[in-house]
Design an enzyme around this catalytic site. Structure first.
Site, PDB file in Angstrom:
ATOM      1  N   VAL A  11       5.678  21.355  13.711  1.00 14.47           N
ATOM      2  CA  VAL A  11       7.142  21.366  13.778  1.00 14.47           C
ATOM      3  C   VAL A  11       7.640  20.589  14.993  1.00 14.47           C
ATOM      4  O   VAL A  11       8.628  19.853  14.923  1.00 14.47           O
ATOM      5  CB  VAL A  11       7.685  22.811  13.790  1.00 14.47           C
ATOM      6  CG1 VAL A  11       9.215  22.813  13.906  1.00 14.47           C
ATOM      7  CG2 VAL A  11       7.254  23.550  12.525  1.00 14.47           C
ATOM      8  N   LYS A 200      10.731  38.379   8.467  1.00 13.47           N
ATOM      9  CA  LYS A 200      11.966  37.681   8.106  1.00 13.47           C
ATOM     10  C   LYS A 200      12.993  38.654   7.533  1.00 13.47           C
ATOM     11  O   LYS A 200      14.194  38.533   7.802  1.00 13.47           O
ATOM     12  CB  LYS A 200      11.649  36.559   7.118  1.00 13.47           C
ATOM     13  CG  LYS A 200      10.782  35.452   7.733  1.00 13.47           C
ATOM     14  CD  LYS A 200      10.268  34.491   6.681  1.00 13.47           C
ATOM     15  CE  LYS A 200       9.365  33.431   7.297  1.00 13.47           C
ATOM     16  NZ  LYS A 200       8.729  32.551   6.279  1.00 13.47           N
TER      17      LYS A 200
END
Length: 393
Positions: A11, A200
Site C-alpha cells: 500500500v 471492520k
C-alpha cells in the site's frame, strides 16, 4: 502539506506512486502534497521509488521531530504502531491509517487523542479498501440514527467462497490459488477465521451507534472448515454461501456476529471474487448499498489519498466519536442454521429439524434458534462448519 509514510510495502508504494504520477494534476487543483519521508525497517533493502529524493529512514524519532503535517500509517504491526501514533498525535500531526487492527482495538483511545490534540484521525482505508464508506457514514452519524449494517468485509474469504462455488474446487485448492495471487497471506487465519471482518464490523458498528464495542464480545465463526459438500447443500436449497458480518441495534441492544450465511438476495449472493459489499439501514433512508474492491495496492492507496485531500482542504470531519452509548452486545437473532459435523451431541440433537448423513458427516438444519444457544455446542466440536440461514435481508 508535508507528509511522511510509515511503511513502504504494497500500500505504501501505491500511495507514493499515485502522489508522484498525479502530482501535476493535484497541484493544478491546489493540492500541494509533498511526500518527504518513508519510515522502513530495513534500510539496506533495495527500493525503487518514483520520487528519487524520497528520504528513507529507520529512525522513528526523525519523523516525530520533523516538520511533516500528516503521517500515513500503512504498517501491519500492532503495538509498536499504536505507540507511535500516540506520540505523533501528541506532537500535533494528523494521522491517516489503513491499519484496521490498530483502529479496531484502540478506536476509543485514538478518537479521544485526536480531539485532545486538535488533529485529524482518518481511517477510510482501514475498512473496505477503495469503497467510499467511512466518510458517508460519518456524515450520516451526525444527524441520522442508523440501525443496522451487514457486510461482506473480507475479500480473501469472498474470493475463496465464490471460486469454490464457480469452479467446484476444494477449499485447499482455492486457498492455495488465493495465496499465489496475493489475495491470502501465508498464514490466512485472520481472513478465513473471520477476524479481519470482525475488526471492520467493530469499527463500523462503533461509529454508527456511537457505542463502545469490545472485539472479544463479537461472536466470530469463519470459513476455515468449509467443504465442497456445504456449498452443494446450499445450492440444492437455492442458496449461496458468503461470510457475512452483521450488527443491528434494537431495543437498546446490539445483535452482532460474523458468520457464514446461506443467502438468496442478489446484492450479497452475487458478490464475487475479492469484492466487498456493505448495506446500511437508517431512519432517513431505507438502505444504502456500497460495493467495490475491498483491498489491493492502488485501491487502498486511493482511499488514503482521499483522506489526505480532505485534510488539506479542511473538509475532513474532526473526530467526534466518544462512545457515549453503552449498548449490551448479544447474538440472539432467531434463524435456522446449517451445521456439518461428524459428531452430534445430545444438545444438538434436540435442535435438529432436518438431517442428511453422507459418510461420516451429518448435514443438519436446525429449528429456529440463535447463535448464543449454538456457541457452547460449537465450542465442543473440533470439525464443524456452521452457517446462518438468512430468510430476508
Amino acid at each position: 502539506m508535508k507528509i511522511a509514510l510509515m511503511g513502504f510495502g504494497t500500500v505504501g508504494t501505491g500511495v507514493e506512486e499515485i502522489l508522484y504520477k498525479k502530482r501535476a494534476r493535484l497541484r493544478q487543483n491546489n493540492f500541494d502534497l509533498d511526500l518527504a519521508y518513508a519510515l522502513i525497517k530495513n534500510k539496506d533493502k533495495k527500493r525503487s521509488p518514483f520520487k528519487k529524493d524520497l528520504i528513507f529512514t529507520d529512525d522513528f524519532e526523525k519523523i516525530l521531530s520533523s516538520d511533516v503535517d500528516t503521517v500515513i500509517d500503512v504498517t501491519s504491526s500492532f503495538d509498536e504502531t499504536y505507540e507511535r501514533i500516540i506520540k505523533l498525535m501528541k506532537a500535533g500531526k494528523n494521522i491517516v491509517t489503513a491499519n484496521k487492527a490498530v483502529v479496531s482495538k484502540y478506536f476509543e483511545n485514538l478518537n479521544d487523542l485526536a480531539r485532545e490534540n486538535g488533529v485529524y484521525f482518518a481511517y477510510e482505508a482501514a475498512v473496505a479498501g477503495a469503497i467510499p464508506l467511512i466518510h458517508p457514514l460519518m456524515e450520516e452519524a451526525l444527524f441520522n440514527e442508523m440501525t443496522k449494517v451487514y457486510g461482506i468485509l473480507n475479500g480473501t474469504s469472498n474470493y475463496i467462497l465464490s471460486k469454490m462455488e464457480e469452479e467446484g474446487a476444494s477449499y485447499e485448492k482455492v486457498l492455495k490459488k488465493a495465496q499465489d495471487l496475493g489475495f491470502a497471506e501465508a498464514d490466512p487465519t485472520a481472513d478465513v477465521g473471520g477476524f479481519d471482518a470482525m475488526r471492520k464490523l467493530r469499527i463500523l458498528s462503533s461509529l454508527i451507534y456511537n457505542s463502545k464495542i469490545n472485539e472479544d464480545a463479537i461472536p466470530t465463526f469463519g470459513i476455515g472448515n468449509i467443504k465442497k459438500t456445504d456449498l452443494d447443500f446450499a445450492k440444492a436449497m437455492g442458496y449461496t454461501i458468503r461470510l457475512l458480518a452483521k450488527s443491528e441495534l434494537r431495543d437498546g441492544k446490539i445483535n452482532i456476529s460474523v458468520i457464514p450465511s446461506f443467502l438468496k438476495d442478489d446484492f450479497f449472493a452475487k458478490t464475487f471474487e475479492a469484492t466487498n459489499a456493505i448495506k446500511v439501514w437508517g431512519e432517513n433512508f431505507s438502505a444504502y448499498e456500497f460495493k467495490g474492491p475491498g483491498a489491493g495496492k492502488l485501491e487502498t492507496a486511493d482511499a488514503v489519498i482521499r483522506d489526505l485531500l480532505r485534510i488539506l482542504s479542511k473538509r475532513e470531519i474532526p473526530a467526534f466519536y466518544d462512545g457515549a452509548n453503552s449498548y449490551k452486545l448479544e447474538a440472539t437473532r432467531s434463524n435456522k442454521f446449517y451445521l456439518r459435523t461428524s459428531l452430534v451431541p445430545k444438545a444438538l440433537k434436540d435442535l435438529i429439524e432436518d438431517e442428511k448423513v453422507i459418510g461420516d458427516d451429518h448435514q443438519i438444519i436446525t429449528k429456529k434458534t440463535d447463535f448464543e444457544t449454538l456457541r457452547p455446542i460449537l465450542s465442543a466440536l473440533s470439525d464443524v462448519f456452521v452457517a446462518e440461514i438468512e430468510e430476508e435481508l
